[in-house]
Motif scaffolding. Sequence first.
Motif, PDB file in Angstrom:
ATOM      1  N   ALA A   1       0.820  -1.216   0.000  1.00 54.01           N
ATOM      2  CA  ALA A   1       0.000   0.000   0.000  1.00 54.01           C
ATOM      3  C   ALA A   1       0.848   1.259   0.000  1.00 54.01           C
ATOM      4  CB  ALA A   1      -0.927  -0.009   1.209  1.00 54.01           C
ATOM      5  N   GLN A   2       1.985   1.251   0.708  1.00 48.75           N
ATOM      6  CA  GLN A   2       2.778   2.481   0.862  1.00 48.75           C
ATOM      7  C   GLN A   2       3.403   2.959  -0.439  1.00 48.75           C
ATOM      8  OE1 GLN A   2       6.599   2.371   1.201  1.00 48.75           O
ATOM      9  NE2 GLN A   2       6.547   0.252   0.467  1.00 48.75           N
ATOM     10  N   PHE A   3       3.457   2.076  -1.462  1.00 46.14           N
ATOM     11  CA  PHE A   3       4.009   2.505  -2.750  1.00 46.14           C
ATOM     12  C   PHE A   3       3.103   3.520  -3.448  1.00 46.14           C
ATOM     13  CE2 PHE A   3       6.477  -1.643  -2.814  1.00 46.14           C
ATOM     14  CZ  PHE A   3       7.685  -1.028  -2.582  1.00 46.14           C
ATOM     15  N   ARG A   4       1.884   3.706  -2.960  1.00 48.60           N
ATOM     16  CA  ARG A   4       0.974   4.673  -3.581  1.00 48.60           C
ATOM     17  C   ARG A   4       1.202   6.090  -3.069  1.00 48.60           C
ATOM     18  NH1 ARG A   4      -2.416   0.141  -2.609  1.00 48.60           N
ATOM     19  NH2 ARG A   4      -2.842  -0.961  -4.533  1.00 48.60           N
ATOM     20  N   ASN A   5       2.040   6.244  -2.057  1.00 51.80           N
ATOM     21  CA  ASN A   5       2.356   7.593  -1.571  1.00 51.80           C
ATOM     22  C   ASN A   5       3.144   8.367  -2.629  1.00 51.80           C
ATOM     23  OD1 ASN A   5       1.145   6.955   0.835  1.00 51.80           O
ATOM     24  ND2 ASN A   5       3.045   6.819   2.022  1.00 51.80           N
TER      25      ASN A   5
ATOM     26  N   ILE B   1      13.198  -0.760   6.220  1.00 52.60           N
ATOM     27  CA  ILE B   1      11.919  -1.319   6.663  1.00 52.60           C
ATOM     28  C   ILE B   1      11.235  -0.396   7.666  1.00 52.60           C
ATOM     29  CG2 ILE B   1      10.790  -3.306   7.728  1.00 52.60           C
ATOM     30  CD1 ILE B   1      11.997  -3.812   4.947  1.00 52.60           C
ATOM     31  N   GLU B   2      12.006   0.272   8.490  1.00 51.73           N
ATOM     32  CA  GLU B   2      11.411   1.242   9.422  1.00 51.73           C
ATOM     33  C   GLU B   2      10.752   2.398   8.672  1.00 51.73           C
ATOM     34  OE1 GLU B   2      14.667   2.200  11.964  1.00 51.73           O
ATOM     35  OE2 GLU B   2      14.470   0.370  13.167  1.00 51.73           O
ATOM     36  N   LEU B   3      11.368   2.812   7.570  1.00 55.56           N
ATOM     37  CA  LEU B   3      10.780   3.869   6.742  1.00 55.56           C
ATOM     38  C   LEU B   3       9.533   3.360   6.017  1.00 55.56           C
ATOM     39  CD1 LEU B   3      14.048   5.482   5.342  1.00 55.56           C
ATOM     40  CD2 LEU B   3      12.349   6.603   6.804  1.00 55.56           C
ATOM     41  N   VAL B   4       9.560   2.098   5.608  1.00 52.60           N
ATOM     42  CA  VAL B   4       8.369   1.498   4.988  1.00 52.60           C
ATOM     43  C   VAL B   4       7.192   1.573   5.962  1.00 52.60           C
ATOM     44  CG1 VAL B   4       7.341  -0.678   4.203  1.00 52.60           C
ATOM     45  CG2 VAL B   4       9.619  -0.025   3.413  1.00 52.60           C
ATOM     46  N   ARG B   5       7.456   1.222   7.192  1.00 50.93           N
ATOM     47  CA  ARG B   5       6.405   1.294   8.210  1.00 50.93           C
ATOM     48  C   ARG B   5       5.856   2.713   8.329  1.00 50.93           C
ATOM     49  NH1 ARG B   5       7.587   0.713  14.677  1.00 50.93           N
ATOM     50  NH2 ARG B   5       5.649   1.676  15.392  1.00 50.93           N
ATOM     51  N   GLY B   6       6.753   3.695   8.388  1.00 54.93           N
ATOM     52  CA  GLY B   6       6.315   5.082   8.479  1.00 54.93           C
ATOM     53  C   GLY B   6       5.503   5.513   7.277  1.00 54.93           C
ATOM     54  N   GLU B   7       5.907   5.067   6.097  1.00 55.67           N
ATOM     55  CA  GLU B   7       5.177   5.417   4.875  1.00 55.67           C
ATOM     56  C   GLU B   7       3.790   4.782   4.878  1.00 55.67           C
ATOM     57  OE1 GLU B   7       5.781   7.352   2.277  1.00 55.67           O
ATOM     58  OE2 GLU B   7       7.801   8.013   2.817  1.00 55.67           O
ATOM     59  N   TYR B   8       3.680   3.565   5.399  1.00 58.33           N
ATOM     60  CA  TYR B   8       2.348   2.940   5.474  1.00 58.33           C
ATOM     61  C   TYR B   8       1.452   3.732   6.406  1.00 58.33           C
ATOM     62  CZ  TYR B   8      -1.603   0.236   6.771  1.00 58.33           C
ATOM     63  OH  TYR B   8      -2.908  -0.133   7.021  1.00 58.33           O
ATOM     64  N   GLU B   9       1.996   4.192   7.525  1.00 58.20           N
ATOM     65  CA  GLU B   9       1.187   4.971   8.466  1.00 58.20           C
ATOM     66  C   GLU B   9       0.683   6.260   7.821  1.00 58.20           C
ATOM     67  OE1 GLU B   9       3.778   5.393  11.803  1.00 58.20           O
ATOM     68  OE2 GLU B   9       3.388   3.355  12.551  1.00 58.20           O
TER      69      GLU B   9
END
Length: 240
Positions: free
Chosen positions: A188-192, A226-234
């Motif tokens: 999902a975060q790739f849509r940012n 991966i920590e940044l991925v988590r932030g981007e998902y949020e």
Amino acid sequence: MTLDDFPPGTLPAEPMVPRVDRASPSVQKVTRAEELRLQLADEIVRGTLAPGAPLDETDIARRFSVSRTPVREALRQLVASGLVEARPHRGAVVAQPSIERLTGMFEAMAELEALCAGLAAERMSAAERHGLEAIHEELRVLSYAGNPDRFHEVNERFHNAIYAGSQNGYIAEITLATRVRVQPFRRAQFRNLGRLAKSQAEHDRVVVAIMRGDKQGAAAAMRAHIELVRGEYEIYAVSV
């Protein structure tokens, strides 16, 4: 330092990477289950399917023109991700992982991927390193195309290559199994806006460290990724 600082060479065909999160393409019903899982996960993460919405196997099978078997398997996988709740004798409904659950999943994912990247820096063969560079270059081109779904597909190959490069099949298997649970949120975060380019830059730091044979640097770069991925998902989650 970037990948351009490394000597150019002929890139061989991409090495085969073992998968445990997908069955063989020859098993059609499982392949269809994977497609259904991704489609339903997208609808849940986007809010098209709201929390508490019932997920009736017969209705889903009719909607996608498939048998109930791949639907049942897709729902089972979504339960593992925490996106679906299985209620005894009442069927499945859309759920939403708690903040604590999601945090735990991403923390585990970050440590497992960091472990794989560190081992890959020490153990990857020359052919595997060239294969990783080739995938990384493919992602660089895709980062300009603005197609998050295609970027996600190749991104999976990128991470698979690093898992395989750890030369530890058991750790690779655990890491892949964990990613199945986190995958809907990572996808999902790739849509940012601008996320593809950011992801590519994060990957570059991982690849450079692996090419140097820098175990600690590769692990740290992957953990940060991966920590940044988590932030981007949020960020994505509050926007839908």
